[in-house]
Design a protein around this motif. Structure first.
Motif, PDB file in Angstrom:
ATOM      1  N   ARG A  18       0.549  -0.993  -0.317  1.00 27.82           N
ATOM      2  CA  ARG A  18      -0.302   0.337  -0.308  1.00 27.82           C
ATOM      3  C   ARG A  18       1.092   1.416   0.338  1.00 27.82           C
ATOM      4  O   ARG A  18       0.299   2.247  -0.186  1.00 27.82           O
ATOM      5  CB  ARG A  18      -1.025   0.234   1.239  1.00 27.82           C
ATOM      6  CG  ARG A  18      -2.308  -0.691   1.298  1.00 27.82           C
ATOM      7  CD  ARG A  18      -2.559  -1.220   2.313  1.00 27.82           C
ATOM      8  NE  ARG A  18      -3.577  -0.102   3.085  1.00 27.82           N
ATOM      9  CZ  ARG A  18      -3.867   0.437   3.970  1.00 27.82           C
ATOM     10  NH1 ARG A  18      -3.597  -1.236   4.588  1.00 27.82           N
ATOM     11  NH2 ARG A  18      -4.771   1.329   4.565  1.00 27.82           N
ATOM     12  N   VAL A  19       2.128   0.724   0.119  1.00 27.64           N
ATOM     13  CA  VAL A  19       2.990   2.093   0.275  1.00 27.64           C
ATOM     14  C   VAL A  19       3.078   2.665  -1.326  1.00 27.64           C
ATOM     15  O   VAL A  19       4.044   2.323  -2.216  1.00 27.64           O
ATOM     16  CB  VAL A  19       4.026   1.940   0.595  1.00 27.64           C
ATOM     17  CG1 VAL A  19       4.970   3.115   0.916  1.00 27.64           C
ATOM     18  CG2 VAL A  19       3.720   1.824   2.297  1.00 27.64           C
ATOM     19  N   GLU A  20       3.024   4.099  -1.547  1.00 28.84           N
ATOM     20  CA  GLU A  20       3.618   4.130  -2.771  1.00 28.84           C
ATOM     21  C   GLU A  20       4.796   5.320  -2.635  1.00 28.84           C
ATOM     22  O   GLU A  20       4.960   5.909  -2.506  1.00 28.84           O
ATOM     23  CB  GLU A  20       2.376   5.222  -3.940  1.00 28.84           C
ATOM     24  CG  GLU A  20       2.836   5.326  -5.264  1.00 28.84           C
ATOM     25  CD  GLU A  20       1.717   6.520  -6.287  1.00 28.84           C
ATOM     26  OE1 GLU A  20       1.627   5.509  -7.417  1.00 28.84           O
ATOM     27  OE2 GLU A  20       1.390   6.796  -5.443  1.00 28.84           O
ATOM     28  N   ALA A  21       5.883   4.246  -3.419  1.00 29.46           N
ATOM     29  CA  ALA A  21       6.816   5.109  -2.883  1.00 29.46           C
ATOM     30  C   ALA A  21       7.791   5.683  -4.107  1.00 29.46           C
ATOM     31  O   ALA A  21       8.550   6.781  -4.270  1.00 29.46           O
ATOM     32  CB  ALA A  21       8.219   3.418  -3.164  1.00 29.46           C
ATOM     33  N   ALA A  43      13.606   8.552   0.149  1.00 28.66           N
ATOM     34  CA  ALA A  43      12.729   9.571  -0.954  1.00 28.66           C
ATOM     35  C   ALA A  43      12.362   8.617  -2.524  1.00 28.66           C
ATOM     36  O   ALA A  43      11.580   9.612  -3.303  1.00 28.66           O
ATOM     37  CB  ALA A  43      13.820  10.922  -1.499  1.00 28.66           C
ATOM     38  N   GLY A  44      13.084   7.526  -2.449  1.00 27.19           N
ATOM     39  CA  GLY A  44      12.512   6.650  -3.630  1.00 27.19           C
ATOM     40  C   GLY A  44      13.879   6.340  -4.509  1.00 27.19           C
ATOM     41  O   GLY A  44      13.225   6.374  -6.003  1.00 27.19           O
ATOM     42  N   LYS A  45      14.950   6.574  -4.893  1.00 28.89           N
ATOM     43  CA  LYS A  45      15.273   6.880  -5.386  1.00 28.89           C
ATOM     44  C   LYS A  45      15.974   5.464  -5.812  1.00 28.89           C
ATOM     45  O   LYS A  45      16.362   5.280  -7.151  1.00 28.89           O
ATOM     46  CB  LYS A  45      16.988   7.407  -4.999  1.00 28.89           C
ATOM     47  CG  LYS A  45      16.649   8.637  -4.277  1.00 28.89           C
ATOM     48  CD  LYS A  45      18.121   9.511  -4.060  1.00 28.89           C
ATOM     49  CE  LYS A  45      18.750   9.207  -3.054  1.00 28.89           C
ATOM     50  NZ  LYS A  45      18.475   8.873  -1.633  1.00 28.89           N
ATOM     51  N   SER A  46      16.422   4.271  -5.262  1.00 32.88           N
ATOM     52  CA  SER A  46      16.606   3.290  -5.464  1.00 32.88           C
ATOM     53  C   SER A  46      15.563   2.510  -5.955  1.00 32.88           C
ATOM     54  O   SER A  46      15.663   1.426  -7.282  1.00 32.88           O
ATOM     55  CB  SER A  46      17.318   2.281  -4.275  1.00 32.88           C
ATOM     56  OG  SER A  46      18.198   2.764  -3.949  1.00 32.88           O
ATOM     57  N   THR A  47      14.461   2.962  -5.609  1.00 33.73           N
ATOM     58  CA  THR A  47      12.765   2.602  -6.502  1.00 33.73           C
ATOM     59  C   THR A  47      13.214   2.571  -7.945  1.00 33.73           C
ATOM     60  O   THR A  47      12.618   1.749  -8.731  1.00 33.73           O
ATOM     61  CB  THR A  47      12.247   2.613  -5.462  1.00 33.73           C
ATOM     62  OG1 THR A  47      11.775   2.777  -4.092  1.00 33.73           O
ATOM     63  CG2 THR A  47      10.706   2.426  -5.970  1.00 33.73           C
ATOM     64  N   LEU A  48      13.003   4.101  -7.874  1.00 32.09           N
ATOM     65  CA  LEU A  48      13.141   4.486  -9.240  1.00 32.09           C
ATOM     66  C   LEU A  48      13.800   3.873 -10.532  1.00 32.09           C
ATOM     67  O   LEU A  48      13.775   3.583 -11.593  1.00 32.09           O
ATOM     68  CB  LEU A  48      13.564   6.140  -8.926  1.00 32.09           C
ATOM     69  CG  LEU A  48      13.401   6.436 -10.226  1.00 32.09           C
ATOM     70  CD1 LEU A  48      12.458   6.630 -11.020  1.00 32.09           C
ATOM     71  CD2 LEU A  48      13.940   8.440 -10.150  1.00 32.09           C
ATOM     72  N   LEU A  49      14.962   3.422  -9.892  1.00 32.29           N
ATOM     73  CA  LEU A  49      16.365   3.134 -10.441  1.00 32.29           C
ATOM     74  C   LEU A  49      15.540   0.941 -10.748  1.00 32.29           C
ATOM     75  O   LEU A  49      15.733   1.420 -12.047  1.00 32.29           O
ATOM     76  CB  LEU A  49      17.627   2.881  -9.677  1.00 32.29           C
ATOM     77  CG  LEU A  49      17.790   4.697  -9.646  1.00 32.29           C
ATOM     78  CD1 LEU A  49      19.900   3.963  -9.475  1.00 32.29           C
ATOM     79  CD2 LEU A  49      18.293   5.042 -11.213  1.00 32.29           C
ATOM     80  N   GLY A  50      15.119   1.042 -10.324  1.00 34.71           N
ATOM     81  CA  GLY A  50      14.440  -0.118 -10.049  1.00 34.71           C
ATOM     82  C   GLY A  50      13.636  -0.650 -11.270  1.00 34.71           C
ATOM     83  O   GLY A  50      13.593  -1.744 -11.762  1.00 34.71           O
ATOM     84  N   ALA A  51      12.554   0.222 -11.204  1.00 33.74           N
ATOM     85  CA  ALA A  51      11.530   0.394 -11.866  1.00 33.74           C
ATOM     86  C   ALA A  51      12.368   0.474 -13.284  1.00 33.74           C
ATOM     87  O   ALA A  51      11.993   0.118 -14.347  1.00 33.74           O
ATOM     88  CB  ALA A  51      10.555   1.080 -11.805  1.00 33.74           C
ATOM     89  N   ILE A  52      13.334   1.560 -13.760  1.00 32.57           N
ATOM     90  CA  ILE A  52      13.463   1.597 -15.163  1.00 32.57           C
ATOM     91  C   ILE A  52      14.533   0.730 -15.369  1.00 32.57           C
ATOM     92  O   ILE A  52      14.647   0.103 -16.326  1.00 32.57           O
ATOM     93  CB  ILE A  52      14.810   2.867 -14.775  1.00 32.57           C
ATOM     94  CG1 ILE A  52      13.510   3.980 -14.719  1.00 32.57           C
ATOM     95  CG2 ILE A  52      15.464   2.943 -16.403  1.00 32.57           C
ATOM     96  CD1 ILE A  52      15.112   5.626 -14.606  1.00 32.57           C
ATOM     97  N   MET A  53      15.020  -0.405 -14.811  1.00 30.52           N
ATOM     98  CA  MET A  53      15.659  -1.857 -15.374  1.00 30.52           C
ATOM     99  C   MET A  53      14.549  -2.699 -15.281  1.00 30.52           C
ATOM    100  O   MET A  53      15.152  -4.246 -16.032  1.00 30.52           O
ATOM    101  CB  MET A  53      17.152  -2.141 -13.855  1.00 30.52           C
ATOM    102  CG  MET A  53      18.521  -0.929 -14.017  1.00 30.52           C
ATOM    103  SD  MET A  53      18.912  -0.908 -15.551  1.00 30.52           S
ATOM    104  CE  MET A  53      19.388  -2.968 -16.403  1.00 30.52           C
ATOM    105  N   GLY A  54      13.077  -2.055 -14.938  1.00 36.56           N
ATOM    106  CA  GLY A  54      12.316  -3.356 -15.188  1.00 36.56           C
ATOM    107  C   GLY A  54      12.553  -4.533 -13.971  1.00 36.56           C
ATOM    108  O   GLY A  54      11.851  -5.376 -14.137  1.00 36.56           O
ATOM    109  N   ALA A  55      13.028  -4.339 -13.278  1.00 38.39           N
ATOM    110  CA  ALA A  55      14.096  -5.206 -11.673  1.00 38.39           C
ATOM    111  C   ALA A  55      12.147  -5.295 -10.682  1.00 38.39           C
ATOM    112  O   ALA A  55      12.030  -6.232  -9.839  1.00 38.39           O
ATOM    113  CB  ALA A  55      14.993  -4.834 -10.784  1.00 38.39           C
TER     114      ALA A  55
END
Ligand code: ATP
Length: 237
Positions: A18-21, A43-55
């Motif tokens: 339920r947490v939108e990072a 802040a969500g930086k690692s999450t952003l990179l993970g999503a860009i990579m498709g991980a």
């Protein structure tokens, strides 16, 4: 004259339960640029990179080299030239420097000779230590190895997650000087950093991420003088 974007992210959302990072992030990385995303812990930086990579699963649009990546798996993104250097470096600590580097090439489709050599030219310290176990390297050397291993995949777009983490200021400067050299050699870089001062100093453009949203963006030199950025991210030191 803006370079054409190599990476464009539009309205990206990433949730953990339920947490939108990451809450609707849009950004663009011009070919041949260093673009930094600065922000505090969480802040969500690692999450952003993970999503860009498709991980990590995400909603929104990621366009890379003119193609929309929707269900493109991580391996295909790597094969297309995207490579992530993760925050925890994820080296094989009981393997040698050289074997860690060789593993970086395994996803590469076309085997290019001389890659080890070009990594060693860029990182002479890794060459001196090529037979040393990765786990016995200093923190700075481990970061060099993580970047060197990423270079073995011949990236067009290098995603760097906090390369300065835990390193002394002098080593941070050395690592970021090398990142700037890579940009000059034609590698496009998306750099995520808590160390805003060091990141902006080598970047062309920057984004400030707070609570999963972009609060500010602009040419890196402008951000470095923006009163809000100075107050929150560039305090003393
Ligand atoms: P840091 O520099 O501390 O890693 P960050 O800016 O990279 O910070 P993220 O690691 O992306 O931030 O985390 C963003 C938010 O998502 C945080 O609130 C974090 O607690 C949460 N989060 C990250 N990973 C997970 C996970 N696997 N499960 C649940 N929540 C997570």
């Amino acid at each position: 004259t803006l370079p054409s974007p190599l990476l464009t992210v539009e309205d990206l959302h990433v949730s953990y339960g339920r947490v939108e990072a990451v809450q609707g992030v849009s950004l663009s990385v011009g070919a041949g640029q260093i673009v930094s995303v600065i922000g505090a812990n969480g802040a969500g930086k690692s999450t952003l990179l993970g999503a860009i990579m498709g991980a990590l699963p995400s909603r929104g649009r990621v366009e890379y080299a003119g193609r929309t990546l929707a269900h493109t798996p991580l391996e295909s993104r790597v094969a297309a030239g995207m490579t992530l250097v993760p925050e925890r470096r994820e080296l094989f600590s009981s393997m040698t420097v050289e074997d860690n580097l060789r593993l970086g090439a395994y996803t590469r489709r076309r085997e290019g000779a001389g890659d080890l050599g070009s990594v060693f030219t860029r990182f002479p310290r890794l060459q001196e230590r090529r037979k040393q176990l990765a786990g016995t390297l200093s923190g700075g050397e481990q970061q060099m190895l993580a970047i060197g291993r990423a270079l073995m995949a011949r990236p067009k777009l290098l995603l760097l997650d906090e390369p300065s983490l835990g390193l002394a200021p002098l080593i941070v400067r050395e690592i970021l000087r090398i990142v700037a050299e890579l940009r000059d050699a034609g590698v496009t870089v998306l750099l995520v950093e808590q160390n805003a001062r060091a990141a902006l100093a080598i970047s062309d453009f920057g984004y400030v991420l707070e609570g999963g949203q972009v609060r500010l963006s602009g040419p890196a030199a402008d951000l470095a003088h923006d009163p809000a950025v100075v107050a929150s991210y560039l305090g003393a030191g």
